[in-house]
Design a protein around this motif. Structure first.
Motif, PDB file in Angstrom:
ATOM      1  N   LEU A 201       0.812  -1.209   0.000  1.00 59.89           N
ATOM      2  CA  LEU A 201       0.000   0.000   0.000  1.00 59.89           C
ATOM      3  C   LEU A 201       0.852   1.269   0.000  1.00 59.89           C
ATOM      4  O   LEU A 201       0.430   2.312  -0.504  1.00 59.89           O
ATOM      5  N   THR A 203       3.180   1.897  -1.832  1.00 63.41           N
ATOM      6  CA  THR A 203       3.471   2.278  -3.215  1.00 63.41           C
ATOM      7  C   THR A 203       2.589   3.436  -3.660  1.00 63.41           C
ATOM      8  O   THR A 203       3.000   4.257  -4.496  1.00 63.41           O
ATOM      9  N   ALA A 204       1.385   3.526  -3.091  1.00 67.80           N
ATOM     10  CA  ALA A 204       0.473   4.617  -3.453  1.00 67.80           C
ATOM     11  C   ALA A 204       1.031   5.979  -3.075  1.00 67.80           C
ATOM     12  O   ALA A 204       0.598   7.007  -3.625  1.00 67.80           O
ATOM     13  N   GLN A 238       6.114  -3.367  -7.604  1.00 68.09           N
ATOM     14  CA  GLN A 238       4.837  -2.786  -7.208  1.00 68.09           C
ATOM     15  C   GLN A 238       4.506  -1.546  -8.036  1.00 68.09           C
ATOM     16  O   GLN A 238       5.400  -0.783  -8.416  1.00 68.09           O
ATOM     17  N   THR A 240       1.106   1.548  -8.742  1.00 70.95           N
ATOM     18  CA  THR A 240      -0.147   2.130  -8.250  1.00 70.95           C
ATOM     19  C   THR A 240      -0.868   2.793  -9.412  1.00 70.95           C
ATOM     20  O   THR A 240      -0.594   3.949  -9.751  1.00 70.95           O
ATOM     21  N   ALA A 243      -5.315   6.513  -7.741  1.00 71.27           N
ATOM     22  CA  ALA A 243      -5.753   6.949  -6.418  1.00 71.27           C
ATOM     23  C   ALA A 243      -6.822   8.010  -6.630  1.00 71.27           C
ATOM     24  O   ALA A 243      -6.624   8.963  -7.397  1.00 71.27           O
ATOM     25  N   ALA A 248      -6.795   4.115  -2.877  1.00 73.24           N
ATOM     26  CA  ALA A 248      -5.724   3.893  -3.853  1.00 73.24           C
ATOM     27  C   ALA A 248      -5.665   2.421  -4.218  1.00 73.24           C
ATOM     28  O   ALA A 248      -5.848   1.545  -3.363  1.00 73.24           O
ATOM     29  N   THR A 250      -3.301  -0.624  -5.705  1.00 75.22           N
ATOM     30  CA  THR A 250      -1.906  -1.022  -5.884  1.00 75.22           C
ATOM     31  C   THR A 250      -1.866  -2.444  -6.435  1.00 75.22           C
ATOM     32  O   THR A 250      -2.758  -3.255  -6.184  1.00 75.22           O
ATOM     33  N   GLN A 251      -0.790  -2.718  -7.191  1.00 74.43           N
ATOM     34  CA  GLN A 251      -0.602  -4.035  -7.802  1.00 74.43           C
ATOM     35  C   GLN A 251       0.833  -4.485  -7.582  1.00 74.43           C
ATOM     36  O   GLN A 251       1.741  -3.652  -7.495  1.00 74.43           O
ATOM     37  N   GLU A 268      -6.584  -2.748  -2.745  1.00 70.56           N
ATOM     38  CA  GLU A 268      -7.083  -1.387  -2.629  1.00 70.56           C
ATOM     39  C   GLU A 268      -7.016  -0.987  -1.168  1.00 70.56           C
ATOM     40  O   GLU A 268      -7.307  -1.790  -0.275  1.00 70.56           O
ATOM     41  N   THR A 271      -6.662   5.778   1.545  1.00 72.46           N
ATOM     42  CA  THR A 271      -5.592   6.785   1.537  1.00 72.46           C
ATOM     43  C   THR A 271      -6.247   8.161   1.672  1.00 72.46           C
ATOM     44  O   THR A 271      -6.080   9.034   0.840  1.00 72.46           O
TER      45      THR A 271
END
Length: 290
Positions: A201, A203-204, A238, A240, A243, A248, A250-251, A268, A271
């Motif tokens: 997360l 990474t967002a 990773q 994102t 958002a 947000a 993220t993958q 998800e 954020t």
């Protein structure tokens, strides 16, 4: 207070046929339950009810409430389906009589053959090819890395890899358990379910350095694609993609050191901008508040 080993975290007590109990976190950092902790334990509970001829290939979980990190959690497993090739389990994680996490996991018979292909690993320095101290890690991760003392976590500096120009933000992390783990592949899968929530997360926040937000995992999905070991180096690539509206996406793609794609994650998370006087939750996977 010593953080328990992953073996201790994933060692559940069976209290009835399909009911299990997992220990708390004993964390220095987390007040709310870390999402990977409850997801890993829930997956262990599910695997305990499935024949050894099948192995988990995917999970989809929702964090429904913020659990207490130091409290034990009860896991209730429902046997949704037992077919010839696939089995499905639903697991509810319960604290104080309330469901804090709900997960479905699918299991596939071992040994099927079919077509073969996969994405290739990004050109990135190996874990020993760059310096990485806790002070060099992103600020939001520093306290968490200290709490995860039994994991070797190395965030690749942004100037050491070519970011995807089409992506809003990328983060690359090498990680592994510092300790030798059991040979059982199912144990490594459950360990990866635990580890997969560690940095994803965050990474967002790559496109928003210095921004203060309230963070919590809302849902988490994983696909386990090839055998691997969680005590050998894995690269977590990773991204994102979006958002918006306080959430947000993220993958992550997880590769072994030889470049084999072993797992994929999507998460998800909340954020949301901090209200005046509010504090961010202590880490990803704390569970969403209503």
């Amino acid at each position: 207070m010593t953080t328990p080993s992953i073996q201790a975290v994933l060692e559940l007590e069976r209290i009835d046929k399909d009911i299990f109990r997992g220990r708390g976190m004993d964390s220095q950092v987390f007040v709310r339950t870390f999402g990977g902790h409850v997801a890993g334990q829930a997956l262990v509970a599910a695997t305990r009810t499935v024949d050894e001829s099948k192995r988990v290939h995917s999970l989809h979980g929702y964090f429904l409430r913020a659990g207490n990190a130091d409290s034990e959690t009860i896991y209730m497993v429902s046997r949704v389906r037992d077919g010839r090739s696939f089995a499905t389990r639903k697991v509810e994680a319960i604290q104080e009589g309330e469901v804090i996490f709900s997960m479905q996991a699918s299991f596939h018979v071992v040994g099927n053959k079919g077509i073969e292909h996969s994405d290739t690993m990004r050109n990135v320095p190996g874990p020993d090819d760059f310096t990485c101290t806790n002070d060099e890690a992103p600020e939001a991760l520093r306290g968490l890395i200290e709490d995860w003392a039994e994991w070797d976590i190395r965030v690749v500096p942004h100037d050491k890899f070519d970011a995807d120009e089409r992506s809003s933000g990328n983060q690359l992390v090498w990680f592994r358990s510092k300790n030798h783990l059991p040979e059982d592949q199912t144990f490594h899968i459950c360990t990866l379910a635990y580890m997969s929530d560690m940095t994803l997360l965050f990474t967002a926040m790559v496109p928003h350095p210095g921004k203060k937000v309230q963070m919590a995992s809302l849902d988490h999905a994983m696909w386990f694609l090839r055998p691997f070991r969680a005590d050998e180096w894995l690269l977590y690539d990773q991204a994102t993609p979006s958002a918006h509206a306080g959430r947000a996406l993220t993958q992550g793609k997880i590769y072994d050191r030889e470049g084999h794609l072993v797992a994929v994650t999507v998460q998800e998370g909340l954020t949301r901008e901090l209200r005046e006087g509010a504090k961010p939750l202590p880490g990803p996977g704390d569970g969403a508040k209503s």
